[in-house]
Design an enzyme around this catalytic site. Structure first.
Site, PDB file in Angstrom:
ATOM      1  N   HIS A   9       0.641  -0.980   0.170  1.00 40.02           N
ATOM      2  CA  HIS A   9      -0.467   0.095  -0.290  1.00 40.02           C
ATOM      3  C   HIS A   9       1.034   0.843  -0.180  1.00 40.02           C
ATOM      4  O   HIS A   9       1.765   1.364   0.409  1.00 40.02           O
ATOM      5  CB  HIS A   9      -1.289   0.002   1.292  1.00 40.02           C
ATOM      6  CG  HIS A   9      -0.182  -0.116   2.189  1.00 40.02           C
ATOM      7  ND1 HIS A   9       0.909   1.107   3.139  1.00 40.02           N
ATOM      8  CD2 HIS A   9       0.239  -1.065   3.890  1.00 40.02           C
ATOM      9  CE1 HIS A   9       1.595   0.605   4.194  1.00 40.02           C
ATOM     10  NE2 HIS A   9       0.871  -0.621   4.447  1.00 40.02           N
ATOM     11  N   GLY A  10       0.463   2.137  -0.923  1.00 38.97           N
ATOM     12  CA  GLY A  10       0.946   3.622  -0.315  1.00 38.97           C
ATOM     13  C   GLY A  10       1.495   3.278   1.224  1.00 38.97           C
ATOM     14  O   GLY A  10       1.031   3.447   2.050  1.00 38.97           O
ATOM     15  N   TRP A  14       0.036   6.727   9.673  1.00 43.59           N
ATOM     16  CA  TRP A  14       0.847   5.865  10.779  1.00 43.59           C
ATOM     17  C   TRP A  14       2.716   5.934  10.656  1.00 43.59           C
ATOM     18  O   TRP A  14       3.879   6.075  10.765  1.00 43.59           O
ATOM     19  CB  TRP A  14       0.734   5.001  11.255  1.00 43.59           C
ATOM     20  CG  TRP A  14      -0.590   5.510  12.472  1.00 43.59           C
ATOM     21  CD1 TRP A  14      -1.496   6.279  12.231  1.00 43.59           C
ATOM     22  CD2 TRP A  14      -1.500   4.957  12.963  1.00 43.59           C
ATOM     23  NE1 TRP A  14      -2.283   6.850  13.481  1.00 43.59           N
ATOM     24  CE2 TRP A  14      -1.967   5.292  14.354  1.00 43.59           C
ATOM     25  CE3 TRP A  14      -0.753   3.314  13.772  1.00 43.59           C
ATOM     26  CZ2 TRP A  14      -2.781   4.609  15.173  1.00 43.59           C
ATOM     27  CZ3 TRP A  14      -1.282   3.157  15.080  1.00 43.59           C
ATOM     28  CH2 TRP A  14      -2.361   3.406  15.539  1.00 43.59           C
ATOM     29  N   THR A  21       1.960   0.094  13.445  1.00 39.21           N
ATOM     30  CA  THR A  21       0.593   0.036  12.710  1.00 39.21           C
ATOM     31  C   THR A  21       0.414  -1.216  13.381  1.00 39.21           C
ATOM     32  O   THR A  21      -0.710  -1.542  13.655  1.00 39.21           O
ATOM     33  CB  THR A  21       0.814   0.494  11.529  1.00 39.21           C
ATOM     34  OG1 THR A  21       1.374   1.756  11.312  1.00 39.21           O
ATOM     35  CG2 THR A  21      -0.141   0.017  10.672  1.00 39.21           C
ATOM     36  N   GLY A  22       0.427  -2.689  11.957  1.00 37.82           N
ATOM     37  CA  GLY A  22       0.235  -3.779  12.020  1.00 37.82           C
ATOM     38  C   GLY A  22      -1.180  -3.831  11.493  1.00 37.82           C
ATOM     39  O   GLY A  22      -1.720  -3.613  10.554  1.00 37.82           O
ATOM     40  N   ARG A  60      -5.973   1.224   3.867  1.00 38.75           N
ATOM     41  CA  ARG A  60      -5.166   1.797   3.781  1.00 38.75           C
ATOM     42  C   ARG A  60      -4.068   1.077   2.257  1.00 38.75           C
ATOM     43  O   ARG A  60      -4.146   0.897   1.273  1.00 38.75           O
ATOM     44  CB  ARG A  60      -3.709   1.959   4.291  1.00 38.75           C
ATOM     45  CG  ARG A  60      -2.712   0.392   5.040  1.00 38.75           C
ATOM     46  CD  ARG A  60      -2.280   0.863   6.429  1.00 38.75           C
ATOM     47  NE  ARG A  60      -1.117  -0.521   7.177  1.00 38.75           N
ATOM     48  CZ  ARG A  60      -2.039  -1.058   7.751  1.00 38.75           C
ATOM     49  NH1 ARG A  60      -3.135  -0.708   7.728  1.00 38.75           N
ATOM     50  NH2 ARG A  60      -1.031  -2.028   8.478  1.00 38.75           N
ATOM     51  N   GLU A  87      -1.731  -7.267   7.252  1.00 35.89           N
ATOM     52  CA  GLU A  87      -0.264  -6.720   7.287  1.00 35.89           C
ATOM     53  C   GLU A  87       0.668  -7.556   8.892  1.00 35.89           C
ATOM     54  O   GLU A  87      -0.460  -7.820   9.701  1.00 35.89           O
ATOM     55  CB  GLU A  87       0.282  -5.338   8.368  1.00 35.89           C
ATOM     56  CG  GLU A  87       1.421  -5.069   8.983  1.00 35.89           C
ATOM     57  CD  GLU A  87       2.951  -5.241   7.943  1.00 35.89           C
ATOM     58  OE1 GLU A  87       3.210  -4.491   7.219  1.00 35.89           O
ATOM     59  OE2 GLU A  87       2.659  -6.561   7.873  1.00 35.89           O
ATOM     60  N   ARG A  88       1.554  -7.486   9.370  1.00 36.31           N
ATOM     61  CA  ARG A  88       1.788  -9.191  10.719  1.00 36.31           C
ATOM     62  C   ARG A  88       0.779  -7.363  11.875  1.00 36.31           C
ATOM     63  O   ARG A  88       1.481  -6.534  11.991  1.00 36.31           O
ATOM     64  CB  ARG A  88       3.474  -8.773  10.356  1.00 36.31           C
ATOM     65  CG  ARG A  88       3.905  -9.495  11.771  1.00 36.31           C
ATOM     66  CD  ARG A  88       3.632  -8.611  13.379  1.00 36.31           C
ATOM     67  NE  ARG A  88       5.272  -7.607  12.572  1.00 36.31           N
ATOM     68  CZ  ARG A  88       6.616  -8.219  12.960  1.00 36.31           C
ATOM     69  NH1 ARG A  88       7.410  -9.439  13.636  1.00 36.31           N
ATOM     70  NH2 ARG A  88       7.053  -7.215  12.273  1.00 36.31           N
ATOM     71  N   HIS A  89       0.876  -8.684  12.728  1.00 32.44           N
ATOM     72  CA  HIS A  89       0.143  -7.845  13.491  1.00 32.44           C
ATOM     73  C   HIS A  89       0.807  -7.528  14.714  1.00 32.44           C
ATOM     74  O   HIS A  89       1.973  -8.905  14.954  1.00 32.44           O
ATOM     75  CB  HIS A  89      -0.937  -8.845  14.760  1.00 32.44           C
ATOM     76  CG  HIS A  89      -2.032  -8.212  15.538  1.00 32.44           C
ATOM     77  ND1 HIS A  89      -0.667  -7.464  16.701  1.00 32.44           N
ATOM     78  CD2 HIS A  89      -2.590  -8.052  15.860  1.00 32.44           C
ATOM     79  CE1 HIS A  89      -2.368  -7.129  17.753  1.00 32.44           C
ATOM     80  NE2 HIS A  89      -3.531  -6.847  17.096  1.00 32.44           N
ATOM     81  N   TYR A  90       1.299  -6.550  14.911  1.00 24.97           N
ATOM     82  CA  TYR A  90       2.253  -6.043  15.855  1.00 24.97           C
ATOM     83  C   TYR A  90       2.189  -5.476  17.699  1.00 24.97           C
ATOM     84  O   TYR A  90       3.063  -5.476  18.792  1.00 24.97           O
ATOM     85  CB  TYR A  90       2.980  -4.459  15.593  1.00 24.97           C
ATOM     86  CG  TYR A  90       3.601  -4.468  14.830  1.00 24.97           C
ATOM     87  CD1 TYR A  90       3.830  -3.904  13.190  1.00 24.97           C
ATOM     88  CD2 TYR A  90       4.588  -4.324  15.335  1.00 24.97           C
ATOM     89  CE1 TYR A  90       5.140  -3.560  12.946  1.00 24.97           C
ATOM     90  CE2 TYR A  90       6.709  -5.495  13.931  1.00 24.97           C
ATOM     91  CZ  TYR A  90       6.449  -4.559  13.230  1.00 24.97           C
ATOM     92  OH  TYR A  90       7.417  -4.034  12.418  1.00 24.97           O
ATOM     93  N   HIS A 182       0.813  -5.648   2.909  1.00 28.18           N
ATOM     94  CA  HIS A 182       1.462  -4.781   3.290  1.00 28.18           C
ATOM     95  C   HIS A 182       3.402  -5.362   3.645  1.00 28.18           C
ATOM     96  O   HIS A 182       3.329  -6.630   3.127  1.00 28.18           O
ATOM     97  CB  HIS A 182       0.688  -5.188   4.801  1.00 28.18           C
ATOM     98  CG  HIS A 182      -0.472  -4.748   4.714  1.00 28.18           C
ATOM     99  ND1 HIS A 182      -1.563  -3.774   4.961  1.00 28.18           N
ATOM    100  CD2 HIS A 182      -1.500  -5.211   4.098  1.00 28.18           C
ATOM    101  CE1 HIS A 182      -2.323  -3.225   4.868  1.00 28.18           C
ATOM    102  NE2 HIS A 182      -2.422  -4.252   4.464  1.00 28.18           N
ATOM    103  N   ASN A 184       4.876  -6.198   5.455  1.00 30.02           N
ATOM    104  CA  ASN A 184       5.271  -7.657   6.094  1.00 30.02           C
ATOM    105  C   ASN A 184       4.570  -9.089   5.853  1.00 30.02           C
ATOM    106  O   ASN A 184       5.403  -9.988   5.941  1.00 30.02           O
ATOM    107  CB  ASN A 184       5.068  -7.482   7.609  1.00 30.02           C
ATOM    108  CG  ASN A 184       6.480  -7.135   8.071  1.00 30.02           C
ATOM    109  OD1 ASN A 184       7.879  -7.125   7.701  1.00 30.02           O
ATOM    110  ND2 ASN A 184       5.914  -5.572   8.692  1.00 30.02           N
TER     111      ASN A 184
HETATM  112  O1  3PG Z   1       2.687  -2.360  10.605  1.00 29.69           O
HETATM  113  C1  3PG Z   1       3.424  -1.372  10.347  1.00 29.69           C
HETATM  114  O2  3PG Z   1       4.049  -0.317  11.505  1.00 29.69           O
HETATM  115  C2  3PG Z   1       4.196  -0.860   8.757  1.00 29.69           C
HETATM  116  O3  3PG Z   1       3.039  -1.220   8.090  1.00 29.69           O
HETATM  117  C3  3PG Z   1       5.392  -1.960   8.441  1.00 29.69           C
HETATM  118  O4  3PG Z   1       6.016  -1.510   9.363  1.00 29.69           O
HETATM  119  P1  3PG Z   1       7.614  -1.769   9.881  1.00 29.69           P
HETATM  120  O5  3PG Z   1       8.273  -1.359   8.307  1.00 29.69           O
HETATM  121  O6  3PG Z   1       8.389  -1.697  11.010  1.00 29.69           O
HETATM  122  O7  3PG Z   1       7.499  -3.464   9.675  1.00 29.69           O
END
Ligand code: 3PG
Length: 235
Positions: A9-10, A14, A21-22, A60, A87-90, A182, A184
């Protein structure tokens, strides 16, 4: 040969503020919308035509897809929104500033959380309202599928069923597919496609809003891949 185009995504609001973000569902920034328009125009200039698009459940990525399809005049193609492309869940890092987190925990620890294969960030606390189980878009999913944190290995393991059950059948039917996801979740898919090692994946970064073209052979093994921007610059 099969065609596959991957696009992160662009830039999001965040990303712009350097926040983890996750699964947080944030908007694109103005720059991210511009990146998406540029990507759509670039693919149109190079004659890219798609039969189906896949994206995540996060706006996004969805809006990036829509903006690009509008530029290509292909908004009519089928699109499928898949939680597995999220996206990977942070975990508990979501919403924290990346630089401040590095000051607090050290650069090495944050790099491990961001880029290692098997190190999970701290999980969301029990009952945290940000847990996906409180989000109606995931209500049809079994709770054990919903993460409170993820390492990249976890992300790969939930992206691959999408690849095998959705993308592969479409490709085998000769469909030209566009996947908008995303940083990740795409790192995870690329790790699988290019058989990147657990150590090697640490160094892989995916830029925002830049079409990554994969040419796949009959067995869906990558023949080559390139960023369309590089092709355009090479003339
Ligand atoms: O989820 C996020 O914060 C971003 O999309 C990717 O973050 P990162 O590049 O820190 O993994």
């Amino acid at each position: 040969m099969h065609q596959l185009v991957l696009v992160r995504h662009g830039e999001s609001a965040w990303n712009k503020e350097n926040l983890f973000t996750g699964w947080t569902d944030v908007e694109l920034s103005e720059r991210g919308e511009e990146e998406s328009r540029d990507a759509g125009r670039l693919m149109k200039e190079h004659g890219f035509v798609f039969d189906v698009a896949f994206t995540s459940l996060l706006k996004r990525a969805v809006k990036t897809l829509w903006i690009m399809l509008e530029q290509m005049d292909q908004m009519w193609i089928p699109e499928h929104k898949e939680w597995r492309l999220n996206e990977r869940h942070y975990g508990a890092l979501q919403g924290l500033n990346k630089a401040q987190t590095a000051e607090k925990y050290g650069d090495e620890q944050v790099k491990l959380w961001r880029r290692s294969y098997e190190v999970r960030p701290p999980a969301l606390p029990e009952g945290d309202p940000r847990h996906p189980s409180f989000d109606p878009r995931y209500r049809s999913l079994h709770k054990e599928l919903l993460p409170d944190t993820e390492c990249l290995k976890d992300t790969v393991e939930r992206v691959l069923p999408f690849w095998e059950q959705q993308a592969v059948p479409a490709l085998r039917q000769g469909e030209r597919i566009l996947i908008v996801a995303h940083g990740n979740s795409l790192r995870g898919l690329i790790k699988y496609l290019d058989q990147v090692s657990d150590d090697g994946i640490v160094g892989l970064e995916i830029p925002t809003g830049s079409p990554l073209v994969y040419q796949l052979d009959h067995d869906l093994k990558p023949i080559r891949h390139y960023y369309l921007k590089d092709l355009a610059q090479d003339g």
